[in-house]
Design a protein around this motif. Structure first.
Motif, PDB file in Angstrom:
ATOM      1  N   LEU A  56      22.406  62.736  82.218  1.00  0.00           N
ATOM      2  CA  LEU A  56      23.483  61.785  82.497  1.00  0.00           C
ATOM      3  C   LEU A  56      23.281  61.089  83.844  1.00  0.00           C
ATOM      4  O   LEU A  56      23.622  59.912  83.999  1.00  0.00           O
ATOM      5  CB  LEU A  56      24.841  62.504  82.491  1.00  0.00           C
ATOM      6  N   GLU A  91      21.273  51.349  79.220  1.00  0.00           N
ATOM      7  CA  GLU A  91      21.531  52.640  79.851  1.00  0.00           C
ATOM      8  C   GLU A  91      22.885  53.215  79.421  1.00  0.00           C
ATOM      9  O   GLU A  91      23.035  54.435  79.279  1.00  0.00           O
ATOM     10  CB  GLU A  91      21.488  52.500  81.375  1.00  0.00           C
ATOM     11  N   SER A  92      23.858  52.343  79.190  1.00  0.00           N
ATOM     12  CA  SER A  92      25.161  52.810  78.696  1.00  0.00           C
ATOM     13  C   SER A  92      25.011  53.398  77.295  1.00  0.00           C
ATOM     14  O   SER A  92      25.602  54.440  76.981  1.00  0.00           O
ATOM     15  CB  SER A  92      26.164  51.650  78.662  1.00  0.00           C
ATOM     16  N   GLU A  93      24.221  52.737  76.468  1.00  0.00           N
ATOM     17  CA  GLU A  93      23.977  53.247  75.112  1.00  0.00           C
ATOM     18  C   GLU A  93      23.247  54.584  75.165  1.00  0.00           C
ATOM     19  O   GLU A  93      23.501  55.478  74.360  1.00  0.00           O
ATOM     20  CB  GLU A  93      23.163  52.233  74.310  1.00  0.00           C
ATOM     21  N   ARG A  94      22.342  54.723  76.123  1.00  0.00           N
ATOM     22  CA  ARG A  94      21.622  55.987  76.292  1.00  0.00           C
ATOM     23  C   ARG A  94      22.585  57.122  76.622  1.00  0.00           C
ATOM     24  O   ARG A  94      22.487  58.224  76.073  1.00  0.00           O
ATOM     25  CB  ARG A  94      20.578  55.831  77.402  1.00  0.00           C
ATOM     26  N   MET A  95      23.535  56.851  77.501  1.00  0.00           N
ATOM     27  CA  MET A  95      24.544  57.857  77.834  1.00  0.00           C
ATOM     28  C   MET A  95      25.395  58.191  76.616  1.00  0.00           C
ATOM     29  O   MET A  95      25.687  59.366  76.352  1.00  0.00           O
ATOM     30  CB  MET A  95      25.440  57.353  78.969  1.00  0.00           C
ATOM     31  N   SER A  96      25.784  57.173  75.885  1.00  0.00           N
ATOM     32  CA  SER A  96      26.619  57.393  74.696  1.00  0.00           C
ATOM     33  C   SER A  96      25.900  58.251  73.671  1.00  0.00           C
ATOM     34  O   SER A  96      26.499  59.134  73.048  1.00  0.00           O
ATOM     35  CB  SER A  96      27.015  56.051  74.073  1.00  0.00           C
ATOM     36  N   ARG A  97      24.593  57.996  73.484  1.00  0.00           N
ATOM     37  CA  ARG A  97      23.814  58.787  72.525  1.00  0.00           C
ATOM     38  C   ARG A  97      23.768  60.253  72.925  1.00  0.00           C
ATOM     39  O   ARG A  97      23.923  61.147  72.085  1.00  0.00           O
ATOM     40  CB  ARG A  97      22.391  58.228  72.401  1.00  0.00           C
ATOM     41  N   ILE A  99      25.898  61.935  74.844  1.00  0.00           N
ATOM     42  CA  ILE A  99      27.228  62.539  74.688  1.00  0.00           C
ATOM     43  C   ILE A  99      27.519  62.801  73.220  1.00  0.00           C
ATOM     44  O   ILE A  99      28.026  63.863  72.845  1.00  0.00           O
ATOM     45  CB  ILE A  99      28.300  61.621  75.313  1.00  0.00           C
ATOM     46  N   GLU A 100      27.162  61.843  72.353  1.00  0.00           N
ATOM     47  CA  GLU A 100      27.398  62.013  70.922  1.00  0.00           C
ATOM     48  C   GLU A 100      26.555  63.158  70.364  1.00  0.00           C
ATOM     49  O   GLU A 100      27.023  63.927  69.507  1.00  0.00           O
ATOM     50  CB  GLU A 100      27.081  60.708  70.186  1.00  0.00           C
ATOM     51  N   GLN A 101      25.318  63.287  70.851  1.00  0.00           N
ATOM     52  CA  GLN A 101      24.461  64.381  70.400  1.00  0.00           C
ATOM     53  C   GLN A 101      25.037  65.735  70.795  1.00  0.00           C
ATOM     54  O   GLN A 101      25.039  66.678  70.003  1.00  0.00           O
ATOM     55  CB  GLN A 101      23.048  64.221  70.968  1.00  0.00           C
ATOM     56  N   SER A 232      16.571  63.669  74.929  1.00  0.00           N
ATOM     57  CA  SER A 232      17.409  64.768  75.418  1.00  0.00           C
ATOM     58  C   SER A 232      16.909  66.140  75.000  1.00  0.00           C
ATOM     59  O   SER A 232      17.295  67.151  75.574  1.00  0.00           O
ATOM     60  CB  SER A 232      18.837  64.584  74.883  1.00  0.00           C
TER      61      SER A 232
END
Length: 287
Positions: A56, A91-97, A99-101, A232
């Motif tokens: 993160l 980078e926002s999408e990377r964080m979202s992925r 968190i979703e994982q 991740s």
């Protein structure tokens, strides 16, 4: 008679002592195993927190840096501003992925993820995923090949979840293929009342000591001390949980020569006709 009675008393007493000693030994071993499990869980928890924090922190650092540049430089050229904005979104999408994982894995491990099954054509789903994820392979100047048995029976599956399994396996393979001349193959076939899918690559393969750990959370193979691969490390763990939720199995193995092979199977009872027909369609995607 008194000596005999006393001897019998001591024999019974010794027997009771041996039983108690054995029970104490068993209890000690159980406590030791429980303690080792707690220590292992503590280590896993610490690694989990450390990895999630690191994963993160990296996109957050980029987001903050580019946001500050945009804030402090209102007169940036349009092209440069657009580039920074695209980085912020990425980078926002990377964080979202991530968190979703993490949330996906938590739901799967706690039984909170229900499957929405429907009758699906598995080959069509594979082609769809290949079309959407082929760029992961193409970015390395490599090819994605499909070898699909044309007579697959329909599958009762959760379409989105099996799609997620396929995407995770293709993404994992794309990390390890060569920068050029690499390839990833997806095979499908029906055998022994099971639908089987294999994702094969021509990367370096998996060290034998890693085969039983490859589906662990945040576990990633680093070749010869190389830097941590992108991602991740949750993709394979999620894929395993999703396949098992369908009543199937997934495992990893090495090919002869070089490369890794991931196989997952889904239960699918159907008519004998499908067991006799094994025509395979070949296709390629990527470039």
């Amino acid at each position: 008679m008194n000596v005999l009675k006393e001897t019998q008393h001591y024999v019974a007493y010794n027997r009771e002592l041996r039983l108690q000693s054995q029970a104490l030994k068993t209890a000690t071993e159980d406590l030791q195993q429980a303690n080792e499990k707690l220590l292992a869980l503590g280590t896993v928890k610490d690694e989990f927190i450390s990895t999630v924090t690191h994963e993160l922190r990296t996109p957050l650092t980029s987001i903050r840096a580019f946001a500050e540049i945009l804030q402090d430089n209102p007169d940036l050229e349009d092209d440069e501003r657009q580039s920074f904005l695209e980085t912020l979104v990425r980078e926002s999408e990377r964080m979202s992925r991530l968190i979703e994982q993490v949330l996906d894995l938590e739901r799967l491990e706690n039984g909170g993820q229900s499957l929405q099954k429907s009758q699906e054509n598995l080959n069509e789903l594979i082609r769809e995923v290949a079309s959407e994820s082929g760029h992961l392979v193409a970015e390395k100047q490599s090819m994605l090949h499909l070898q699909l048995q044309s007579t697959l029976p329909p599958a009762m599956i959760d379409r989105d979840r099996v799609k997620q399994v396929l995407i995770n396996l293709i993404s994992n393979a794309a990390k390890y293929i060569p920068e050029s001349g690499g390839w990833v193959k997806i095979l499908s076939y029906y055998i022994d009342e099971e639908l089987k899918v294999q994702v094969i690559d021509n990367g370096p393969g998996i060290p034998n000591e890693e085969l039983h750990r490859i589906f662990g959370k945040f576990h990633q193979i680093r070749e010869g001390g190389a830097k941590k691969p992108p991602g991740s490390g949750l993709g394979l763990a999620i894929a395993q949980k999703l396949v098992e939720a369908h009543g199937g199995q997934i495992w990893a193995s090495n090919q002869q020569g070089a490369g890794a092979r991931f196989t997952f199977c889904l239960p699918c009872k159907t008519l004998p006709y499908y067991r006799r027909t094994r025509h395979v369609e070949k296709d390629s995607a990527g470039g």
